[in-house]
Motif scaffolding. Structure first.
Motif, PDB file in Angstrom:
ATOM      1  N   ALA A 144       0.870  -1.183   0.000  1.00 48.85           N
ATOM      2  CA  ALA A 144       0.000   0.000   0.000  1.00 48.85           C
ATOM      3  C   ALA A 144       0.900   1.223   0.000  1.00 48.85           C
ATOM      4  O   ALA A 144       1.740   1.385   0.882  1.00 48.85           O
ATOM      5  CB  ALA A 144      -0.900   0.009   1.229  1.00 48.85           C
ATOM      6  N   VAL A 145       0.729   2.079  -1.011  1.00 42.68           N
ATOM      7  CA  VAL A 145       1.528   3.298  -1.109  1.00 42.68           C
ATOM      8  C   VAL A 145       0.571   4.476  -1.055  1.00 42.68           C
ATOM      9  O   VAL A 145      -0.419   4.522  -1.794  1.00 42.68           O
ATOM     10  CB  VAL A 145       2.349   3.337  -2.423  1.00 42.68           C
ATOM     11  N   PHE A 146       0.883   5.426  -0.187  1.00 45.62           N
ATOM     12  CA  PHE A 146       0.055   6.614   0.011  1.00 45.62           C
ATOM     13  C   PHE A 146       0.827   7.847  -0.437  1.00 45.62           C
ATOM     14  O   PHE A 146       1.927   8.100   0.066  1.00 45.62           O
ATOM     15  CB  PHE A 146      -0.311   6.779   1.496  1.00 45.62           C
ATOM     16  N   VAL A 147       0.260   8.598  -1.345  1.00 42.61           N
ATOM     17  CA  VAL A 147       0.793   9.900  -1.717  1.00 42.61           C
ATOM     18  C   VAL A 147      -0.156  10.904  -1.088  1.00 42.61           C
ATOM     19  O   VAL A 147      -1.315  11.009  -1.490  1.00 42.61           O
ATOM     20  CB  VAL A 147       0.864  10.091  -3.245  1.00 42.61           C
ATOM     21  N   GLY A 148       0.318  11.587  -0.081  1.00 44.40           N
ATOM     22  CA  GLY A 148      -0.511  12.536   0.642  1.00 44.40           C
ATOM     23  C   GLY A 148      -0.140  12.533   2.109  1.00 44.40           C
ATOM     24  O   GLY A 148       0.767  11.815   2.545  1.00 44.40           O
TER      25      GLY A 148
END
Length: 169
Positions: free
Chosen positions: A25-29
């Motif tokens: 899971a990759v989160f940009v923010g």
């Protein structure tokens, strides 16, 4: 995941589904739930807010954009940006973003709030051929009729004209 990391946007749902599916899971923010996401799901990557080009690069690099919002949202621009980049989209079945995604063709729908169903979609995207096919379809669909300001105004005026004609009749 590209958004403010706040509970209503579904970051915990995404992180849990990714864990179940065995994918990253990759989160940009960033946002009020970012630290808790990182604490509960240490395997998740929280990149923080990125400059626009870096965010677009992350989107292009991703196997899919996951849009797990728990709220009904109007047409999210992130979904359209993903399609423009040729990135398949996984979107909940209660979000207006699904109107831009043909389920099984350019992305997948999942049952809103259901981590198991989201995990099912993430597992399906482990298949490289599926991702390539959906990526191509998303890109082609977006660029066949990109949502420019001029087209938006033209279509909005057509709706108003139809409504006024119906009222006059």
């Amino acid at each position: 995941f590209v958004a403010c990391i706040s509970p209503e946007k579904g970051p915990f749902l995404f992180a849990e589904a990714a864990r179940k599916a065995g994918v990253a899971a990759v989160f940009v923010g960033d946002g009020p739930a970012a630290a808790e996401v990182q604490a509960r799901y240490p395997e998740a990557k929280v990149l923080g807010w990125q400059k626009p080009e870096a965010a677009r690069a992350a989107l292009r690099k991703a196997r899919a954009l996951v849009f797990p919002s728990l709220w009904y949202e109007g047409q999210p621009l992130t979904v359209l940006e993903a399609k423009a980049s040729g990135t398949p989209v996984v979107v909940s079945d209660v979000c207006a973003g699904r109107e831009s995604i043909v389920d099984g063709e350019m992305g997948l729908w999942f049952k809103s709030g259901d981590a198991d169903d989201l995990a099912r979609a993430l597992v399906a995207l482990k298949d490289d051929a599926t991702v390539r096919r959906m990526s191509k379809a998303a890109y082609e669909d977006y660029w066949r009729d990109p949502p420019t300001l001029e087209r938006h105004i033209e279509r909005l005026l057509a709706v108003y004209a139809t409504m006024l004609a119906a009222r006059a009749a």
